[in-house]
Design a protein around this motif. Structure first.
Motif, PDB file in Angstrom:
ATOM      1  N   LYS A  10       0.865  -1.174   0.000  1.00  0.00           N
ATOM      2  CA  LYS A  10       0.000   0.000   0.000  1.00  0.00           C
ATOM      3  C   LYS A  10       0.901   1.224   0.000  1.00  0.00           C
ATOM      4  CE  LYS A  10      -3.190   2.551   3.004  1.00  0.00           C
ATOM      5  NZ  LYS A  10      -3.997   2.506   4.236  1.00  0.00           N
ATOM      6  N   VAL A  11       0.508   2.244  -0.734  1.00  0.00           N
ATOM      7  CA  VAL A  11       1.164   3.539  -0.694  1.00  0.00           C
ATOM      8  C   VAL A  11       0.287   4.428   0.186  1.00  0.00           C
ATOM      9  CG1 VAL A  11       1.989   5.505  -2.036  1.00  0.00           C
ATOM     10  CG2 VAL A  11       2.124   3.195  -3.001  1.00  0.00           C
ATOM     11  N   ARG A  39      -1.377   0.161  -5.635  1.00  0.00           N
ATOM     12  CA  ARG A  39      -1.068   0.616  -6.987  1.00  0.00           C
ATOM     13  C   ARG A  39      -1.921  -0.113  -8.008  1.00  0.00           C
ATOM     14  NH1 ARG A  39       3.732  -0.959  -5.479  1.00  0.00           N
ATOM     15  NH2 ARG A  39       5.017   0.610  -4.537  1.00  0.00           N
ATOM     16  N   GLU A  40      -2.283   0.606  -9.042  1.00  0.00           N
ATOM     17  CA  GLU A  40      -2.853  -0.031 -10.224  1.00  0.00           C
ATOM     18  C   GLU A  40      -1.697  -0.367 -11.146  1.00  0.00           C
ATOM     19  OE1 GLU A  40      -5.965   2.440 -11.828  1.00  0.00           O
ATOM     20  OE2 GLU A  40      -7.259   2.044 -10.096  1.00  0.00           O
ATOM     21  N   LEU A  41      -1.904  -1.279 -12.041  1.00  0.00           N
ATOM     22  CA  LEU A  41      -0.850  -1.759 -12.933  1.00  0.00           C
ATOM     23  C   LEU A  41      -0.133  -0.589 -13.616  1.00  0.00           C
ATOM     24  CD1 LEU A  41       0.473  -4.327 -13.981  1.00  0.00           C
ATOM     25  CD2 LEU A  41      -1.140  -4.276 -15.882  1.00  0.00           C
ATOM     26  N   SER A  44       3.187   4.600 -10.621  1.00  0.00           N
ATOM     27  CA  SER A  44       4.277   4.930  -9.704  1.00  0.00           C
ATOM     28  C   SER A  44       3.664   5.191  -8.327  1.00  0.00           C
ATOM     29  CB  SER A  44       5.007   6.190 -10.180  1.00  0.00           C
ATOM     30  OG  SER A  44       4.142   7.312 -10.086  1.00  0.00           O
ATOM     31  N   ASP A  45       4.524   5.307  -7.319  1.00  0.00           N
ATOM     32  CA  ASP A  45       4.022   5.659  -5.989  1.00  0.00           C
ATOM     33  C   ASP A  45       3.302   6.999  -6.025  1.00  0.00           C
ATOM     34  OD1 ASP A  45       5.148   3.314  -5.067  1.00  0.00           O
ATOM     35  OD2 ASP A  45       6.634   4.291  -3.787  1.00  0.00           O
ATOM     36  N   ALA A  46       3.878   7.976  -6.718  1.00  0.00           N
ATOM     37  CA  ALA A  46       3.266   9.305  -6.784  1.00  0.00           C
ATOM     38  C   ALA A  46       1.900   9.246  -7.459  1.00  0.00           C
ATOM     39  CB  ALA A  46       4.185  10.278  -7.521  1.00  0.00           C
ATOM     40  N   GLU A  47       1.799   8.534  -8.562  1.00  0.00           N
ATOM     41  CA  GLU A  47       0.510   8.422  -9.259  1.00  0.00           C
ATOM     42  C   GLU A  47      -0.530   7.735  -8.367  1.00  0.00           C
ATOM     43  OE1 GLU A  47       2.062   8.109 -13.883  1.00  0.00           O
ATOM     44  OE2 GLU A  47       2.150   6.326 -12.587  1.00  0.00           O
ATOM     45  N   THR A  48      -0.087   6.718  -7.642  1.00  0.00           N
ATOM     46  CA  THR A  48      -0.996   6.008  -6.739  1.00  0.00           C
ATOM     47  C   THR A  48      -1.496   6.930  -5.643  1.00  0.00           C
ATOM     48  OG1 THR A  48       0.154   3.932  -7.156  1.00  0.00           O
ATOM     49  CG2 THR A  48      -1.211   4.039  -5.165  1.00  0.00           C
ATOM     50  N   CYS A  88       5.262   4.821   2.958  1.00  0.00           N
ATOM     51  CA  CYS A  88       4.655   6.059   3.454  1.00  0.00           C
ATOM     52  C   CYS A  88       5.367   7.307   2.951  1.00  0.00           C
ATOM     53  CB  CYS A  88       4.675   6.059   4.978  1.00  0.00           C
ATOM     54  SG  CYS A  88       3.731   4.715   5.694  1.00  0.00           S
ATOM     55  N   TYR A  89       4.564   8.300   2.610  1.00  0.00           N
ATOM     56  CA  TYR A  89       5.067   9.583   2.143  1.00  0.00           C
ATOM     57  C   TYR A  89       4.360  10.724   2.873  1.00  0.00           C
ATOM     58  CZ  TYR A  89       6.991   7.077  -1.851  1.00  0.00           C
ATOM     59  OH  TYR A  89       7.699   6.201  -2.649  1.00  0.00           O
TER      60      TYR A  89
END
Length: 135
Positions: A10-11, A39-41, A44-48, A88-89
């Motif tokens: 998980k992001v 994440r979807e296929l 990236s983490d940022a997009e997620t 985590c971000y």
């Protein structure tokens, strides 16, 4: 989504304000979790994180402000569920934090509320507390 080693990931977004951290609770669940998701296929983490926070809290994450806070993992055989990894971000955002239909409740927790979150989320609480960011 799972990583190359087959571990679900998980992001998650860690937002701390006034010595409290933002958590959410989904409908039908008792425990609170950090906002975010899988994440979807090809994401990236940022997009997620951008997609998940928009879906869950109707806010816009600034991907340029994202800073990796830590990666936390519980192992195989953990009583809650395992293995599981949460990346985590911290990040800035625009917009009000308004729960969507999939989120029953948002809350701002202190360290004393640690027992109300999942095992992997509790690890993040510990790290925030040790860094003097959560009282």
């Amino acid at each position: 989504m799972v990583n190359g080693n087959g571990v679900p990931e998980k992001v998650a977004w860690v937002l701390v304000r006034d010595d409290r951290v933002l958590v959410t609770r989904s409908h039908g669940r008792d425990r609170f979790y950090f906002p975010g998701g899988h994440r979807e296929l090809g994401e990236s983490d940022a997009e997620t994180l951008v997609r998940e926070i928009d879906e869950e809290l109707q806010a816009t994450i600034d991907p340029g402000s994202m800073v990796h806070f830590g990666t936390f993992e519980i192992g195989e055989g953990h009583p809650e569920h395992g293995p599981f990894r949460m990346i985590c971000y911290t990040a800035d955002h625009r917009g009000e934090l308004t729960p969507s239909r999939e989120i029953a409740e948002k809350a701002w927790f202190r360290y004393a509320d640690r027992d109300r979150v999942s095992a992997v989320d509790a690890m993040v609480f510990d790290a925030l507390h040790e860094a003097a960011r959560l009282s």
